[in-house]
Design a protein around this motif. Structure first.
Motif, PDB file in Angstrom:
ATOM      1  N   SER A 198       0.810  -1.226   0.000  1.00 33.89           N
ATOM      2  CA  SER A 198       0.000   0.000   0.000  1.00 33.89           C
ATOM      3  C   SER A 198       0.839   1.270   0.000  1.00 33.89           C
ATOM      4  O   SER A 198       0.319   2.369  -0.194  1.00 33.89           O
ATOM      5  N   GLY A 199       2.147   1.143   0.235  1.00 40.58           N
ATOM      6  CA  GLY A 199       2.991   2.332   0.279  1.00 40.58           C
ATOM      7  C   GLY A 199       4.423   1.967   0.626  1.00 40.58           C
ATOM      8  O   GLY A 199       4.774   0.787   0.735  1.00 40.58           O
ATOM      9  N   VAL A 200       5.267   3.004   0.785  1.00 34.85           N
ATOM     10  CA  VAL A 200       6.689   2.812   1.072  1.00 34.85           C
ATOM     11  C   VAL A 200       7.066   3.632   2.295  1.00 34.85           C
ATOM     12  O   VAL A 200       6.584   4.759   2.489  1.00 34.85           O
ATOM     13  N   MET A 201       7.923   3.076   3.151  1.00 31.11           N
ATOM     14  CA  MET A 201       8.515   3.830   4.243  1.00 31.11           C
ATOM     15  C   MET A 201      10.019   3.577   4.237  1.00 31.11           C
ATOM     16  O   MET A 201      10.453   2.419   4.185  1.00 31.11           O
ATOM     17  N   THR A 202      10.805   4.660   4.284  1.00 33.45           N
ATOM     18  CA  THR A 202      12.262   4.554   4.346  1.00 33.45           C
ATOM     19  C   THR A 202      12.719   4.860   5.766  1.00 33.45           C
ATOM     20  O   THR A 202      12.315   5.881   6.341  1.00 33.45           O
ATOM     21  N   THR A 203      13.514   3.974   6.341  1.00 28.60           N
ATOM     22  CA  THR A 203      13.925   4.169   7.738  1.00 28.60           C
ATOM     23  C   THR A 203      15.237   3.454   8.024  1.00 28.60           C
ATOM     24  O   THR A 203      15.561   2.443   7.401  1.00 28.60           O
ATOM     25  N   ASP A 204      15.980   4.032   8.969  1.00 28.86           N
ATOM     26  CA  ASP A 204      17.139   3.363   9.559  1.00 28.86           C
ATOM     27  C   ASP A 204      17.042   3.390  11.073  1.00 28.86           C
ATOM     28  O   ASP A 204      18.047   3.199  11.778  1.00 28.86           O
ATOM     29  N   LEU A 205      15.814   3.628  11.571  1.00 28.46           N
ATOM     30  CA  LEU A 205      15.579   3.584  13.012  1.00 28.46           C
ATOM     31  C   LEU A 205      15.654   2.128  13.489  1.00 28.46           C
ATOM     32  O   LEU A 205      15.246   1.205  12.781  1.00 28.46           O
ATOM     33  N   LEU A 223       4.596   2.615  11.397  1.00 26.26           N
ATOM     34  CA  LEU A 223       3.997   1.673  10.454  1.00 26.26           C
ATOM     35  C   LEU A 223       2.483   1.623  10.629  1.00 26.26           C
ATOM     36  O   LEU A 223       1.986   1.603  11.758  1.00 26.26           O
ATOM     37  N   HIS A 224       1.775   1.584   9.508  1.00 30.63           N
ATOM     38  CA  HIS A 224       0.307   1.493   9.549  1.00 30.63           C
ATOM     39  C   HIS A 224      -0.204   0.194   8.929  1.00 30.63           C
ATOM     40  O   HIS A 224      -1.391  -0.101   9.002  1.00 30.63           O
ATOM     41  N   GLY A 225       0.698  -0.578   8.327  1.00 36.68           N
ATOM     42  CA  GLY A 225       0.302  -1.828   7.686  1.00 36.68           C
ATOM     43  C   GLY A 225       0.320  -1.726   6.175  1.00 36.68           C
ATOM     44  O   GLY A 225      -0.173  -0.743   5.618  1.00 36.68           O
ATOM     45  N   GLY A 226       0.925  -2.705   5.514  1.00 29.35           N
ATOM     46  CA  GLY A 226       0.951  -2.731   4.058  1.00 29.35           C
ATOM     47  C   GLY A 226       2.166  -2.087   3.426  1.00 29.35           C
ATOM     48  O   GLY A 226       2.263  -2.024   2.206  1.00 29.35           O
ATOM     49  N   GLU A 227       3.128  -1.629   4.240  1.00 27.86           N
ATOM     50  CA  GLU A 227       4.265  -0.903   3.686  1.00 27.86           C
ATOM     51  C   GLU A 227       5.387  -1.824   3.192  1.00 27.86           C
ATOM     52  O   GLU A 227       5.624  -2.899   3.745  1.00 27.86           O
ATOM     53  N   LEU A 228       6.062  -1.361   2.136  1.00 23.43           N
ATOM     54  CA  LEU A 228       7.386  -1.858   1.766  1.00 23.43           C
ATOM     55  C   LEU A 228       8.388  -0.974   2.495  1.00 23.43           C
ATOM     56  O   LEU A 228       8.410   0.246   2.291  1.00 23.43           O
ATOM     57  N   VAL A 229       9.194  -1.577   3.352  1.00 19.91           N
ATOM     58  CA  VAL A 229      10.160  -0.810   4.142  1.00 19.91           C
ATOM     59  C   VAL A 229      11.506  -0.819   3.422  1.00 19.91           C
ATOM     60  O   VAL A 229      12.051  -1.893   3.099  1.00 19.91           O
ATOM     61  N   LEU A 230      12.042   0.380   3.159  1.00 19.96           N
ATOM     62  CA  LEU A 230      13.371   0.541   2.581  1.00 19.96           C
ATOM     63  C   LEU A 230      14.345   0.916   3.689  1.00 19.96           C
ATOM     64  O   LEU A 230      14.046   1.798   4.501  1.00 19.96           O
ATOM     65  N   THR A 231      15.487   0.265   3.749  1.00 16.81           N
ATOM     66  CA  THR A 231      16.447   0.561   4.806  1.00 16.81           C
ATOM     67  C   THR A 231      17.876   0.424   4.279  1.00 16.81           C
ATOM     68  O   THR A 231      18.173  -0.435   3.437  1.00 16.81           O
ATOM     69  N   GLY A 232      18.746   1.322   4.795  1.00 12.55           N
ATOM     70  CA  GLY A 232      20.163   1.237   4.475  1.00 12.55           C
ATOM     71  C   GLY A 232      20.931   0.371   5.448  1.00 12.55           C
ATOM     72  O   GLY A 232      22.149   0.257   5.362  1.00 12.55           O
ATOM     73  N   MET A 233      20.228  -0.233   6.424  1.00 13.63           N
ATOM     74  CA  MET A 233      20.783  -1.157   7.423  1.00 13.63           C
ATOM     75  C   MET A 233      21.741  -0.470   8.392  1.00 13.63           C
ATOM     76  O   MET A 233      22.564  -1.130   9.044  1.00 13.63           O
ATOM     77  N   LEU A 234      21.649   0.875   8.538  1.00 19.12           N
ATOM     78  CA  LEU A 234      22.521   1.576   9.476  1.00 19.12           C
ATOM     79  C   LEU A 234      22.147   1.285  10.926  1.00 19.12           C
ATOM     80  O   LEU A 234      22.932   1.578  11.842  1.00 19.12           O
ATOM     81  N   TRP A 235      20.955   0.713  11.140  1.00 22.08           N
ATOM     82  CA  TRP A 235      20.518   0.336  12.490  1.00 22.08           C
ATOM     83  C   TRP A 235      21.271  -0.887  12.999  1.00 22.08           C
ATOM     84  O   TRP A 235      21.258  -1.203  14.181  1.00 22.08           O
ATOM     85  N   ARG A 236      21.933  -1.630  12.114  1.00 22.29           N
ATOM     86  CA  ARG A 236      22.557  -2.899  12.487  1.00 22.29           C
ATOM     87  C   ARG A 236      23.978  -2.688  12.983  1.00 22.29           C
ATOM     88  O   ARG A 236      24.861  -2.250  12.241  1.00 22.29           O
ATOM     89  N   THR A 237      24.191  -3.016  14.261  1.00 20.43           N
ATOM     90  CA  THR A 237      25.538  -2.969  14.840  1.00 20.43           C
ATOM     91  C   THR A 237      26.047  -4.356  15.211  1.00 20.43           C
ATOM     92  O   THR A 237      27.239  -4.532  15.440  1.00 20.43           O
ATOM     93  N   ALA A 238      25.119  -5.334  15.311  1.00 17.13           N
ATOM     94  CA  ALA A 238      25.485  -6.709  15.655  1.00 17.13           C
ATOM     95  C   ALA A 238      24.456  -7.637  15.025  1.00 17.13           C
ATOM     96  O   ALA A 238      23.319  -7.227  14.722  1.00 17.13           O
ATOM     97  N   ALA A 250       6.937  -6.261   3.269  1.00 19.59           N
ATOM     98  CA  ALA A 250       8.216  -6.649   2.682  1.00 19.59           C
ATOM     99  C   ALA A 250       9.294  -5.686   3.154  1.00 19.59           C
ATOM    100  O   ALA A 250       9.011  -4.561   3.585  1.00 19.59           O
ATOM    101  N   LEU A 251      10.535  -6.138   3.054  1.00 26.82           N
ATOM    102  CA  LEU A 251      11.699  -5.329   3.429  1.00 26.82           C
ATOM    103  C   LEU A 251      12.654  -5.296   2.243  1.00 26.82           C
ATOM    104  O   LEU A 251      12.980  -6.344   1.663  1.00 26.82           O
ATOM    105  N   ALA A 252      13.117  -4.096   1.870  1.00 28.03           N
ATOM    106  CA  ALA A 252      14.120  -3.933   0.818  1.00 28.03           C
ATOM    107  C   ALA A 252      15.346  -3.297   1.445  1.00 28.03           C
ATOM    108  O   ALA A 252      15.278  -2.177   1.966  1.00 28.03           O
ATOM    109  N   ALA A 253      16.470  -4.014   1.421  1.00 31.19           N
ATOM    110  CA  ALA A 253      17.693  -3.561   2.080  1.00 31.19           C
ATOM    111  C   ALA A 253      18.690  -3.056   1.043  1.00 31.19           C
ATOM    112  O   ALA A 253      19.050  -3.774   0.111  1.00 31.19           O
ATOM    113  N   GLY A 254      19.131  -1.793   1.206  1.00 33.71           N
ATOM    114  CA  GLY A 254      20.088  -1.195   0.280  1.00 33.71           C
ATOM    115  C   GLY A 254      21.516  -1.620   0.583  1.00 33.71           C
ATOM    116  O   GLY A 254      21.919  -1.712   1.747  1.00 33.71           O
TER     117      GLY A 254
END
Length: 530
Positions: A28-35, A42-57, A75-79
């Protein structure tokens, strides 16, 4: 749009890493986040785009993916531009949570993906809104014309929405029959009845080898009828992932199906009255001419209702079925049998007999092998019966003439008692079993049968439990082998001496002699009762 559209020709060149079975989810839409915790956005139905900067371990991946799933992301799309290839721990976490994971190569900008999704979702919404503007008018028009098939054809053609209306036994009332195998229909009916029995809130989801389906009961009045008689609306896909407007379309369609069921039931009132009158005639052993008139009326009615001529069932072609149910609401058995038999015979007369019984009269030519056909028709209903629920049916041999239906009724009652003596939730016995020892067992009072079985088998069963032995199975094999030591030993894959030891132990425990025909017969009957 669906997740799979992100992999179609013309889409940005993304790579699928996980979630191959979940690509039909609606985006239903796209959300870009590195939180680390984007759940509140999130409201439901999103494709989440992330640069994976949240990952330290590595353990961060599990927490991040769990948050997305809880928030309803589809779904999740990781850059890979910032931190390189997608790590295996993120892929594993998405597999565990069944979340589709796509890799965004470093030469593709997030803006390109966002723009593509935006265009697709806008186009889908425009198409849906344009279709839904006059959907109600077209549905009503179609229902008034070609019936449910016209409605489902309309939805399939305009919205690419495959839908079926099924009976509780998996028979197709409307919809593209060639797109559902008999096995699929059986599984959908069982999934629906099981969910109804557990009182789960619809829509129910069924995942088959051929795909996922949403199941919506089309109940006219759940308070009055058993779910075992309700029609079922099956829709390809998962409606819980649809937009609200499309979900409303599914709900309206279920209401339309329920309205069609109500209209059909109104037409059954006269048939039910003829059925009740026919049963009354049989019970008071009325003149065969009166019975013939009632049967002729039912055949004529079926010819009129079906719209196509049906062969008239002549003398010598009538069957009688006796049925009884436990664990169902009072009066629920008749509609259950009406739905089950509708596809076997359009001329079946189903009369209620008390609160939990029913009697059916139908032409024998409609059901060539009645007992076998009934077992197959009623088998899916097992999924909707509780631990105390049972349906038992007895079938007579074809009556020689309408005047012989009184005797056929009594014969079907004897056959039903044979079915009732068996283990199982849906049991059917036919006329071929009336000359069997099973008829004698069915006529014996329950307490006598239990005492007979207990006297012969209790000590053997107790020995098996205490010593982890196999005496009962050995006894069954020995009797099936007609007392042949060599055949029985080969069947059990044991040495003959081992078999002789086991049989000797059985004789010692019971005080019987398995070389005697009388004792073998007693053991055989006891095992049948068990």
């Amino acid at each position: 749009m669906r997740v799979r559209d992100l992999l179609a020709p013309g889409a940005p060149h993304l790579r699928l890493l996980a979630g191959e079975d979940e690509l039909d989810r609606q985006v239903s839409g796209v959300m870009t986040t590195d939180l680390q915790d984007p759940g509140r956005y999130l409201h439901g139905g999103e494709l989440v785009l992330t640069g994976m900067l949240w990952r330290t371990a590595p353990e961060d991946s599990e927490r991040f993916v769990r948050t997305l799933v809880t928030g309803g992301a589809v779904a999740l799309a990781a850059g890979e531009a910032e931190v390189g290839p997608v790590p295996e721990d993120l892929t594993a976490a998405c597999r565990r949570h069944r979340l589709p994971l796509l890799a965004v190569p470093d030469d593709i900008a997030f803006g390109t993906v966002t723009e593509f999704v935006g265009r697709q979702v806008s186009a889908d919404r425009a198409a849906d809104l344009a279709a839904l503007v006059d959907r109600h008018r077209m549905l009503v028009s179609a229902a008034g014309g070609g019936g449910l098939d016209a409605v489902l054809d309309l939805l399939g053609g305009d919205l690419d929405l495959d839908c079926w209306v099924l009976t509780p036994t998996g028979q197709v009332i409307a919809g593209p029959v060639d797109r559902l195998t008999a096995e699929d229909r059986d599984q959908l009916a069982r999934a629906h009845l099981g969910a109804q029995r557990q009182r789960r809130r619809p829509p129910h989801r069924a995942r088959l080898v051929t795909g996922s389906y949403s199941l919506i009961p089309a109940a006219v009045d759940p308070a009055d009828e058993s779910p075992l008689a309700d029609w079922l609306l099956a829709i390809a896909g998962d409606v819980t992932e649809w937009t609200p407007k499309r979900q409303q379309l599914a709900e309206n369609l279920a209401r339309l199906v329920a309205a069609e069921r109500t209209r059909r039931d109104e037409g059954r009132r006269l048939r039910r009255r003829i059925a009740d009158e026919t049963l009354a005639l049989l019970q008071r052993d009325a003149d065969p001419a009166e019975i013939s008139r009632a049967l002729h009326a039912s055949t004529s009615m079926a010819r009129y209702e079906g719209g196509t001529p049906l062969p008239v069932a002549g003398e010598g072609n009538w069957l009688v079925l006796s049925a009884e149910a436990t664990g169902l609401p009072d009066g629920a058995l008749r509609p259950v049998l009406e739905e089950a038999l509708a596809f076997a015979s359009e001329r079946a007369l189903v009369a209620a007999l008390g609160a939990n019984g029913a009697v059916v009269v139908l032409p024998a030519l409609d059901v060539p092998v009645p007992a076998d056909a009934l077992r197959e028709l009623l088998a899916p209903l097992e999924a909707g019966l509780g631990s105390e629920g049972r349906i038992t049916v007895g079938v007579c041999a074809p009556a020689a003439e309408s005047g012989g239906l009184r005797g056929a009724l009594e014969e079907s009652r004897h056959a039903r008692r044979i079915a009732a003596a068996r283990v199982g939730r849906v049991c059917v016995a036919g006329p071929e079993e009336l000359a069997s020892h099973v008829l004698l067992l069915a006529a014996v009072p329950d307490e006598v049968r239990r005492a007979f079985r207990s006297r012969l088998l209790d000590r053997v069963i107790a020995y098996d439990i205490e010593h982890q032995a196999d005496l009962v199975r050995t006894l069954e094999a020995f009797l099936r082998s007609d007392g042949s030591w060599t055949r029985c030993a080969a069947q059990l894959h044991v040495h003959v001496n081992t078999l002789r030891y086991r049989i000797g132990r059985i004789e010692e425990l019971t005080g019987r002699d398995l070389s005697r025909l009388e004792d073998r017969v007693d053991f055989y009957l006891a095992l049948e009762l068990a």
